[in-house]
Scaffold this motif. Structure first.
Motif, mmCIF file in Angstrom:
data_model
loop_
_atom_site.group_PDB
_atom_site.id
_atom_site.type_symbol
_atom_site.label_atom_id
_atom_site.label_comp_id
_atom_site.label_asym_id
_atom_site.label_seq_id
_atom_site.Cartn_x
_atom_site.Cartn_y
_atom_site.Cartn_z
ATOM 1 N N GLY A 38 107.653 69.182 100.766
ATOM 2 C CA GLY A 38 108.743 69.129 100.057
ATOM 3 C C GLY A 38 108.638 69.864 98.864
ATOM 4 N N LEU A 39 107.353 69.456 97.958
ATOM 5 C CA LEU A 39 107.084 70.274 96.775
ATOM 6 C C LEU A 39 107.076 71.574 96.974
ATOM 7 N N LEU A 40 106.594 72.079 97.684
ATOM 8 C CA LEU A 40 106.385 73.720 98.053
ATOM 9 C C LEU A 40 107.929 74.183 97.909
ATOM 10 N N LEU A 41 108.527 73.582 98.682
ATOM 11 C CA LEU A 41 109.971 74.094 98.626
ATOM 12 C C LEU A 41 110.873 73.929 97.626
ATOM 13 N N PHE A 42 110.680 72.793 96.793
ATOM 14 C CA PHE A 42 111.166 72.760 95.447
ATOM 15 C C PHE A 42 110.527 73.825 94.488
ATOM 16 N N TYR A 43 109.467 74.077 94.719
ATOM 17 C CA TYR A 43 108.947 74.949 93.569
ATOM 18 C C TYR A 43 109.326 76.555 94.166
ATOM 19 N N THR A 44 109.310 76.753 95.334
ATOM 20 C CA THR A 44 109.797 77.808 95.878
ATOM 21 C C THR A 44 111.287 78.196 95.509
ATOM 22 N N PHE A 97 107.203 83.881 102.931
ATOM 23 C CA PHE A 97 107.225 84.902 102.287
ATOM 24 C C PHE A 97 106.981 84.839 100.917
ATOM 25 N N TYR A 98 108.193 83.822 100.450
ATOM 26 C CA TYR A 98 108.332 83.767 98.976
ATOM 27 C C TYR A 98 107.478 82.381 98.399
ATOM 28 N N ILE A 99 106.544 81.823 99.218
ATOM 29 C CA ILE A 99 105.727 80.881 98.635
ATOM 30 C C ILE A 99 104.696 81.454 97.905
ATOM 31 N N LYS A 104 102.271 76.785 95.089
ATOM 32 C CA LYS A 104 101.214 76.105 95.795
ATOM 33 C C LYS A 104 100.420 75.277 94.560
ATOM 34 N N THR A 105 100.120 75.917 93.463
ATOM 35 C CA THR A 105 99.295 75.240 92.197
ATOM 36 C C THR A 105 100.186 74.195 91.775
ATOM 37 N N LYS A 106 101.514 74.270 91.620
ATOM 38 C CA LYS A 106 102.415 73.395 90.720
ATOM 39 C C LYS A 106 102.660 72.074 91.854
ATOM 40 N N ALA A 107 102.548 72.564 93.238
ATOM 41 C CA ALA A 107 102.573 71.424 94.151
ATOM 42 C C ALA A 107 101.263 70.642 94.256
ATOM 43 N N GLU A 109 99.204 70.192 91.956
ATOM 44 C CA GLU A 109 99.115 69.450 90.684
ATOM 45 C C GLU A 109 99.864 68.212 90.757
ATOM 46 N N LYS A 110 101.140 68.319 91.244
ATOM 47 C CA LYS A 110 102.241 67.015 91.349
ATOM 48 C C LYS A 110 101.448 66.033 92.447
ATOM 49 N N LEU A 111 100.815 66.670 93.328
ATOM 50 C CA LEU A 111 100.247 65.636 94.396
ATOM 51 C C LEU A 111 99.137 64.740 93.708
ATOM 52 N N LYS A 112 98.350 65.228 92.741
ATOM 53 C CA LYS A 112 97.618 64.634 91.796
ATOM 54 C C LYS A 112 97.932 63.740 91.297
ATOM 55 N N ASP A 113 99.249 63.722 90.550
ATOM 56 C CA ASP A 113 99.955 62.681 89.774
ATOM 57 C C ASP A 113 100.269 61.768 90.872
ATOM 58 N N LEU A 114 100.833 61.992 92.015
ATOM 59 C CA LEU A 114 101.205 61.088 92.742
ATOM 60 C C LEU A 114 100.189 59.893 93.833
ATOM 61 N N PHE A 115 99.372 60.935 94.200
ATOM 62 C CA PHE A 115 98.114 60.420 95.048
ATOM 63 C C PHE A 115 96.752 60.441 94.230
ATOM 64 N N GLY A 116 96.483 60.841 93.248
ATOM 65 C CA GLY A 116 95.355 60.788 92.476
ATOM 66 C C GLY A 116 94.593 62.015 93.276
ATOM 67 N N GLU A 117 93.168 61.742 93.287
ATOM 68 C CA GLU A 117 92.236 62.647 93.959
ATOM 69 C C GLU A 117 92.514 62.921 95.339
ATOM 70 N N TYR A 118 92.653 63.749 95.989
ATOM 71 C CA TYR A 118 92.961 63.790 97.669
ATOM 72 C C TYR A 118 92.005 64.942 98.115
ATOM 73 N N ASP A 119 91.817 64.939 99.200
ATOM 74 C CA ASP A 119 91.085 65.834 99.960
ATOM 75 C C ASP A 119 92.165 67.320 100.548
ATOM 76 N N GLU A 120 91.748 68.212 100.017
ATOM 77 C CA GLU A 120 92.541 69.309 100.143
ATOM 78 C C GLU A 120 92.687 69.906 101.672
ATOM 79 N N LYS A 121 91.629 69.418 102.418
ATOM 80 C CA LYS A 121 91.716 69.667 103.772
ATOM 81 C C LYS A 121 93.135 69.084 104.434
ATOM 82 N N LEU A 122 93.542 67.901 103.949
ATOM 83 C CA LEU A 122 94.601 67.517 104.225
ATOM 84 C C LEU A 122 95.830 68.578 104.441
ATOM 85 N N LEU A 123 95.766 69.413 103.612
ATOM 86 C CA LEU A 123 96.948 70.302 103.408
ATOM 87 C C LEU A 123 96.706 71.696 104.187
#
Length: 138
Positions: A38-44, A97-99, A104-107, A109-123
């Protein structure tokens, strides 16, 4: 992705504040993958190079995400956001093509605000689909 007339139906439900509000309120329930997509789409959507037709696809899919009552109501534990993820992923494939790295960076960063530190392998799976879709367009 749903037919274009179905997308039009959900476009009217998109609102930036409502989208961000739902993300903040239901992030943990929806899960990191749904929120990331959702955040990727929002920022794209903010990318000035995104064509109008694809902006409509993004707005429609985010509008679908905002609605609490959809194909599988969001209140249903574990299954409530599966349909949302499907719709959002279909939009991701269409706009891959437009992402750019900025989105990605903004998304992330927002994930860190929402979930704290997370494993990027989840993405990883989502990012693989984006890269695969980009390769198809080249």
């Amino acid at each position: 992705m749903k037919k274009s007339n179905e997308i039009e139906k959900y476009k009217k439900h998109y609102d930036e504040k409502e989208f961000l509000g739902k993300v903040f309120k239901y992030a943990k329930t929806a899960g990191i993958n749904v929120v990331y997509v959702g955040l990727l789409l929002f920022y794209t959507l903010q990318n000035p190079k995104l064509p109008r037709k694809l902006k409509n696809v993004v707005i429609g899919s985010l509008g679908y995400f905002i609605l609490p009552i959809d194909l599988v109501p969001d209140m249903i534990p574990l299954a409530g956001y599966t349909d949302d993820l499907g719709i959002l992923m279909a939009a991701i494939v269409m706009v891959a093509f437009y992402i750019d790295e900025d989105a990605k960076t903004k998304a992330k960063e927002k994930l860190k605000d929402l979930f704290g530190e997370y494993d990027e392998k989840l993405l990883e799976e989502i990012n693989k689909k984006i890269n695969k879709s980009k390769q198809k367009e080249n």
